[in-house]
Structure formats: C-alpha cells, structure tokens
Design a protein around this motif. Structure first.
Motif, PDB file in Angstrom:
ATOM      1  N   ALA A 103      11.448   3.264  -5.600  1.00 42.38           N
ATOM      2  CA  ALA A 103      10.095   3.529  -5.100  1.00 42.38           C
ATOM      3  C   ALA A 103       9.561   2.218  -4.533  1.00 42.38           C
ATOM      4  O   ALA A 103       9.662   1.176  -5.182  1.00 42.38           O
ATOM      5  CB  ALA A 103       9.187   4.028  -6.223  1.00 42.38           C
ATOM      6  N   VAL A 104       9.013   2.271  -3.310  1.00 42.13           N
ATOM      7  CA  VAL A 104       8.514   1.075  -2.636  1.00 42.13           C
ATOM      8  C   VAL A 104       7.057   1.304  -2.252  1.00 42.13           C
ATOM      9  O   VAL A 104       6.719   2.338  -1.679  1.00 42.13           O
ATOM     10  CB  VAL A 104       9.348   0.766  -1.368  1.00 42.13           C
ATOM     11  N   ALA A 105       6.214   0.323  -2.575  1.00 42.34           N
ATOM     12  CA  ALA A 105       4.789   0.431  -2.230  1.00 42.34           C
ATOM     13  C   ALA A 105       4.193  -0.962  -2.088  1.00 42.34           C
ATOM     14  O   ALA A 105       4.689  -1.924  -2.677  1.00 42.34           O
ATOM     15  CB  ALA A 105       4.040   1.202  -3.312  1.00 42.34           C
ATOM     16  N   THR A 106       3.136  -1.035  -1.313  1.00 40.14           N
ATOM     17  CA  THR A 106       2.372  -2.271  -1.205  1.00 40.14           C
ATOM     18  C   THR A 106       1.287  -2.235  -2.271  1.00 40.14           C
ATOM     19  O   THR A 106       0.519  -1.278  -2.354  1.00 40.14           O
ATOM     20  CB  THR A 106       1.740  -2.405   0.197  1.00 40.14           C
ATOM     21  N   VAL A 107       1.264  -3.280  -3.088  1.00 40.75           N
ATOM     22  CA  VAL A 107       0.326  -3.341  -4.210  1.00 40.75           C
ATOM     23  C   VAL A 107      -0.223  -4.755  -4.339  1.00 40.75           C
ATOM     24  O   VAL A 107       0.347  -5.703  -3.816  1.00 40.75           O
ATOM     25  CB  VAL A 107       1.007  -2.933  -5.539  1.00 40.75           C
ATOM     26  N   GLY A 108      -1.315  -4.881  -5.068  1.00 39.25           N
ATOM     27  CA  GLY A 108      -1.855  -6.198  -5.365  1.00 39.25           C
ATOM     28  C   GLY A 108      -0.975  -6.894  -6.396  1.00 39.25           C
ATOM     29  O   GLY A 108      -0.672  -6.330  -7.446  1.00 39.25           O
ATOM     30  N   TYR A 109      -0.532  -8.106  -6.058  1.00 39.70           N
ATOM     31  CA  TYR A 109       0.329  -8.879  -6.958  1.00 39.70           C
ATOM     32  C   TYR A 109      -0.013 -10.354  -6.772  1.00 39.70           C
ATOM     33  O   TYR A 109       0.076 -10.878  -5.672  1.00 39.70           O
ATOM     34  CB  TYR A 109       1.796  -8.613  -6.634  1.00 39.70           C
ATOM     35  N   ARG A 110      -0.463 -10.977  -7.860  1.00 38.69           N
ATOM     36  CA  ARG A 110      -0.857 -12.387  -7.832  1.00 38.69           C
ATOM     37  C   ARG A 110      -1.909 -12.679  -6.761  1.00 38.69           C
ATOM     38  O   ARG A 110      -1.840 -13.662  -6.040  1.00 38.69           O
ATOM     39  CB  ARG A 110       0.354 -13.279  -7.661  1.00 38.69           C
ATOM     40  N   VAL A 164      -2.664 -11.123  -3.922  1.00 37.68           N
ATOM     41  CA  VAL A 164      -2.470 -10.689  -2.534  1.00 37.68           C
ATOM     42  C   VAL A 164      -1.703  -9.370  -2.516  1.00 37.68           C
ATOM     43  O   VAL A 164      -1.016  -9.021  -3.479  1.00 37.68           O
ATOM     44  CB  VAL A 164      -1.697 -11.741  -1.691  1.00 37.68           C
ATOM     45  N   ASP A 165      -1.836  -8.652  -1.410  1.00 40.78           N
ATOM     46  CA  ASP A 165      -1.046  -7.432  -1.252  1.00 40.78           C
ATOM     47  C   ASP A 165       0.404  -7.821  -0.999  1.00 40.78           C
ATOM     48  O   ASP A 165       0.695  -8.707  -0.187  1.00 40.78           O
ATOM     49  CB  ASP A 165      -1.567  -6.590  -0.089  1.00 40.78           C
ATOM     50  N   HIS A 166       1.309  -7.174  -1.717  1.00 40.01           N
ATOM     51  CA  HIS A 166       2.722  -7.519  -1.625  1.00 40.01           C
ATOM     52  C   HIS A 166       3.551  -6.248  -1.745  1.00 40.01           C
ATOM     53  O   HIS A 166       3.202  -5.342  -2.494  1.00 40.01           O
ATOM     54  CB  HIS A 166       3.094  -8.480  -2.756  1.00 40.01           C
ATOM     55  N   LEU A 167       4.649  -6.183  -1.021  1.00 39.86           N
ATOM     56  CA  LEU A 167       5.576  -5.074  -1.142  1.00 39.86           C
ATOM     57  C   LEU A 167       6.347  -5.229  -2.456  1.00 39.86           C
ATOM     58  O   LEU A 167       6.818  -6.316  -2.779  1.00 39.86           O
ATOM     59  CB  LEU A 167       6.541  -5.090   0.047  1.00 39.86           C
ATOM     60  N   LEU A 191       9.583  -7.664  -2.839  1.00 40.11           N
ATOM     61  CA  LEU A 191      10.516  -7.800  -1.738  1.00 40.11           C
ATOM     62  C   LEU A 191       9.722  -7.824  -0.450  1.00 40.11           C
ATOM     63  O   LEU A 191       8.495  -7.714  -0.481  1.00 40.11           O
ATOM     64  CB  LEU A 191      11.553  -6.678  -1.742  1.00 40.11           C
ATOM     65  N   ASP A 192      10.383  -7.967   0.669  1.00 38.87           N
ATOM     66  CA  ASP A 192       9.657  -7.904   1.929  1.00 38.87           C
ATOM     67  C   ASP A 192      10.265  -6.816   2.803  1.00 38.87           C
ATOM     68  O   ASP A 192      11.323  -6.258   2.490  1.00 38.87           O
ATOM     69  CB  ASP A 192       9.584  -9.263   2.639  1.00 38.87           C
ATOM     70  N   GLU A 193       9.585  -6.501   3.871  1.00 40.46           N
ATOM     71  CA  GLU A 193       9.991  -5.392   4.727  1.00 40.46           C
ATOM     72  C   GLU A 193      11.397  -5.610   5.295  1.00 40.46           C
ATOM     73  O   GLU A 193      12.147  -4.646   5.483  1.00 40.46           O
ATOM     74  CB  GLU A 193       8.974  -5.194   5.849  1.00 40.46           C
TER      75      GLU A 193
END
Length: 95
Positions: free
Chosen positions: A47-54, A56-59, A79-81
C-alpha cells in the motif's frame, strides 16, 4: 480496503520505533491507500500513500498480507516516486 482487523508484525513494530513513525500510520495507509500493488517476488501486498512524516508530506509504503481473518502489516518505510516507478517498470510490482 476491507474492514478486517490489522495486526502489526514484530518487525513493523521495530520499524515504528526506529523511524519514529506514529503507531496509527501503517493501518491508515493500508485502509486509505489509493495505490496498491502485489510484489511479484514475495507475494506480499504493498500500500502506497502520501502522508505526514517528520513534519512534511512524504510517500510511504506498507508491506502487508491479508488472510481470511486479518491483515498483517509486515513493514513500513518511506520511498519516493522514482522507487515506485522503477518497481512497476521492472515488473516487481503489479497493480
């Protein structure tokens, strides 16, 4: 995604502590992800989503498997796109 209960593996629990990830985030990603894949090498779902992490928004991806009675979250990491595109392109992940 299904309403089955989500259980966290010991490995995922360790990752949450190591990466300082909020405890509710893996389940949220599994339940709300717009993009999901099957890892053709392992059979796990991703499952992949953009979420707030540390701050900032991060994948972020969550590796999981679904049984008849539950969803077992196995691991989580940012991870990144480009990572996603590469795994799709080389056939590792299938939608």
């Amino acid at each position: 995604m299904t309403s089955k209960p989500v259980r966290y593996s010991d490995h995922l629990e360790d990752r949450l502590i190591l990466r300082r990830i909020d405890r509710d985030l893996p389940e949220r990603i599994i339940r709300e992800a717009v993009r999901t894949f099957t890892d053709m090498a392992t059979g796990y779902r991703i499952a992949v989503a953009t979420v707030g992490y540390r701050g900032v928004d991060h994948l972020m991806m969550v590796v999981f498997e679904e049984t008849a009675s539950e969803i077992v979250a196995v691991s989580i990491h940012p991870l990144d796109e480009r990572d996603v595109e590469r795994k799709i392109r080389n056939g590792r992940w299938k939608a």
